[in-house]
Design a protein around this motif. Structure first.
Motif, short mmCIF file in Angstrom:
data_model
loop_
_atom_site.label_atom_id
_atom_site.label_comp_id
_atom_site.label_asym_id
_atom_site.label_seq_id
_atom_site.Cartn_x
_atom_site.Cartn_y
_atom_site.Cartn_z
N GLY A 1 0.81 -1.21 0.00
CA GLY A 1 0.00 0.00 0.00
C GLY A 1 0.84 1.25 0.00
N CYS A 2 0.54 2.16 -0.92
CA CYS A 2 1.24 3.44 -0.99
C CYS A 2 0.32 4.45 -1.66
CB CYS A 2 2.52 3.29 -1.80
SG CYS A 2 3.55 4.78 -1.82
N PRO A 3 0.24 5.65 -1.12
CA PRO A 3 -0.59 6.68 -1.76
C PRO A 3 0.08 7.23 -3.02
CG PRO A 3 0.58 7.63 0.10
CD PRO A 3 0.88 6.15 0.10
N SER A 4 -0.71 7.92 -3.79
CA SER A 4 -0.18 8.66 -4.94
C SER A 4 0.55 9.89 -4.40
CB SER A 4 -1.35 9.10 -5.83
OG SER A 4 -0.89 9.96 -6.84
N MET A 5 1.74 10.10 -4.89
CA MET A 5 2.53 11.25 -4.45
C MET A 5 2.83 12.14 -5.65
SD MET A 5 2.98 10.55 -1.21
CE MET A 5 4.30 11.61 -0.69
N GLY A 6 2.97 13.42 -5.38
CA GLY A 6 3.42 14.37 -6.41
C GLY A 6 2.74 14.16 -7.75
N ASP A 7 3.55 13.81 -8.74
CA ASP A 7 3.08 13.64 -10.10
C ASP A 7 2.63 12.19 -10.34
OD1 ASP A 7 2.50 14.40 -12.70
OD2 ASP A 7 4.53 14.02 -13.41
N GLU A 8 1.76 11.69 -9.42
CA GLU A 8 1.23 10.33 -9.47
C GLU A 8 2.35 9.28 -9.53
OE1 GLU A 8 -2.56 9.11 -10.58
OE2 GLU A 8 -2.89 10.87 -11.84
N ILE A 9 3.15 9.27 -8.48
CA ILE A 9 4.22 8.29 -8.33
C ILE A 9 4.16 7.70 -6.92
CG2 ILE A 9 5.76 9.38 -10.02
CD1 ILE A 9 7.28 10.63 -7.62
N LEU A 10 4.91 6.62 -6.69
CA LEU A 10 5.04 6.06 -5.35
C LEU A 10 5.93 6.96 -4.51
CD1 LEU A 10 5.70 2.31 -6.24
CD2 LEU A 10 3.54 3.34 -5.50
N GLU A 11 5.75 6.92 -3.20
CA GLU A 11 6.59 7.69 -2.27
C GLU A 11 8.05 7.30 -2.52
OE1 GLU A 11 8.96 8.74 1.00
OE2 GLU A 11 8.45 6.65 0.63
N GLU A 12 8.91 8.30 -2.71
CA GLU A 12 10.27 8.10 -3.22
C GLU A 12 11.35 7.80 -2.18
OE1 GLU A 12 10.95 10.68 -7.03
OE2 GLU A 12 9.98 11.91 -5.47
N ASP A 13 11.17 8.19 -0.93
CA ASP A 13 12.25 8.04 0.05
C ASP A 13 12.29 6.67 0.71
OD1 ASP A 13 13.23 10.63 -0.38
OD2 ASP A 13 11.81 11.47 1.08
N GLU A 14 11.13 6.08 0.99
CA GLU A 14 11.09 4.79 1.66
C GLU A 14 10.40 3.72 0.82
OE1 GLU A 14 10.56 4.59 6.12
OE2 GLU A 14 9.63 6.53 5.68
N GLY B 1 -6.01 13.42 -9.34
CA GLY B 1 -5.49 12.60 -10.43
C GLY B 1 -6.51 11.55 -10.85
N ASP B 2 -6.06 10.67 -11.73
CA ASP B 2 -6.98 9.67 -12.27
C ASP B 2 -6.54 8.23 -12.01
OD1 ASP B 2 -4.88 9.26 -14.03
OD2 ASP B 2 -6.04 9.64 -15.83
N GLY B 3 -5.58 8.04 -11.12
CA GLY B 3 -5.13 6.70 -10.79
C GLY B 3 -3.95 6.22 -11.61
N GLU B 4 -3.29 7.13 -12.30
CA GLU B 4 -2.14 6.75 -13.13
C GLU B 4 -1.08 6.01 -12.33
OE1 GLU B 4 1.41 8.77 -15.81
OE2 GLU B 4 -0.25 10.02 -15.15
N TRP B 5 -0.83 6.46 -11.09
CA TRP B 5 0.21 5.80 -10.28
C TRP B 5 -0.13 4.33 -10.05
CZ3 TRP B 5 -3.84 6.43 -6.99
CH2 TRP B 5 -3.86 5.72 -5.81
N MET B 6 -1.41 4.02 -9.87
CA MET B 6 -1.80 2.63 -9.64
C MET B 6 -1.65 1.82 -10.91
SD MET B 6 -2.67 0.31 -7.47
CE MET B 6 -3.16 1.22 -5.99
N ARG B 7 -2.05 2.37 -12.04
CA ARG B 7 -1.91 1.63 -13.31
C ARG B 7 -0.45 1.34 -13.60
NH1 ARG B 7 -5.82 5.41 -14.48
NH2 ARG B 7 -4.40 6.72 -15.71
N THR B 8 0.42 2.31 -13.36
CA THR B 8 1.86 2.12 -13.57
C THR B 8 2.40 1.06 -12.62
OG1 THR B 8 2.10 4.41 -14.29
CG2 THR B 8 4.10 3.28 -13.55
N VAL C 1 -8.62 4.74 -2.99
CA VAL C 1 -9.63 5.48 -2.23
C VAL C 1 -9.22 6.94 -2.22
CG1 VAL C 1 -10.55 5.85 0.10
CG2 VAL C 1 -10.30 3.52 -0.77
N ASN C 2 -10.18 7.81 -2.48
CA ASN C 2 -9.93 9.24 -2.41
C ASN C 2 -9.87 9.67 -0.95
OD1 ASN C 2 -11.43 12.27 -2.57
ND2 ASN C 2 -9.71 11.89 -3.93
N LEU C 3 -8.69 10.13 -0.54
CA LEU C 3 -8.42 10.59 0.82
C LEU C 3 -8.71 9.50 1.86
CD1 LEU C 3 -9.68 14.26 0.40
CD2 LEU C 3 -7.31 13.46 0.36
N THR C 4 -9.49 9.81 2.89
CA THR C 4 -9.73 8.89 4.00
C THR C 4 -10.83 7.89 3.64
OG1 THR C 4 -9.16 10.65 5.55
CG2 THR C 4 -10.35 8.77 6.45
N PRO C 5 -10.61 6.59 3.92
CA PRO C 5 -11.68 5.63 3.67
C PRO C 5 -12.85 5.86 4.62
CG PRO C 5 -9.82 4.54 4.73
CD PRO C 5 -9.42 5.95 4.46
#
Length: 141
Positions: A54-67, A93-100, A119-123
């Motif tokens: 599990g990882c949220p969409s970050m920035g330009d629809e990418i995975l969190e980069e540091d961890e 966004g439109d879920g691009e990070w998940m498709r990638t 899920v958009n924001l909090t479930p």
């Protein structure tokens, strides 16, 4: 069946999803380990029948980069033939990070059990049950 859920959460939304997914899987009798990515290891993935990330969409629809992204890169070689589930929250966004992400784990040889859950924001509301059902469904596969 052993399931390992590894997640990263900056605001708590993806953590809430992880907990709900865990609840759903445990309700089926699955043996579930729930870990924040900072305490997860390759051995956790190797020892699981099913790996759920599990990882949220970050920035330009990418995975969190540091961890999270470095962890995923470190376990990519372990995903060939592994049953995998993906989830995360987003704000815009439109879920691009998940498709990638789905494409990347499939290229690594993983067997993606379900379409990634976003899920958009909090479930809240219906999303709570969607998260629990995601855990139940994956545990039953």
């Amino acid at each position: 069946m052993k399931m390992c859920i590894v997640y990263w959460s900056g605001t708590g939304n993806t953590e809430a999803m992880a907990n709900l997914i865990c609840e759903g899987a445990v309700s089926t009798g699955a043996d579930v380990t729930l870990k924040e990515v900072s305490s997860a290891s390759a051995a956790d993935i190797e020892g699981a029948d099913v790996a759920v990330f599990g990882c949220p969409s970050m920035g330009d629809e990418i995975l969190e980069e540091d961890e999270f992204e470095p962890f995923m890169s470190s376990v990519t070689g372990l995903l060939d033939g592994k049953k995998v589930g993906l989830f995360g929250s987003y704000d815009w966004g439109d879920g691009e990070w998940m498709r990638t992400w789905e494409s990347d784990v499939k290229k690594a040889g993983a067997h993606l059990l379900k379409e990634g859950l976003i899920v958009n924001l909090t479930p809240e509301g219906d999303d709570v049950e969607k998260c629990r059902s995601f855990g139940k469904d994956i545990a039953g596969m």
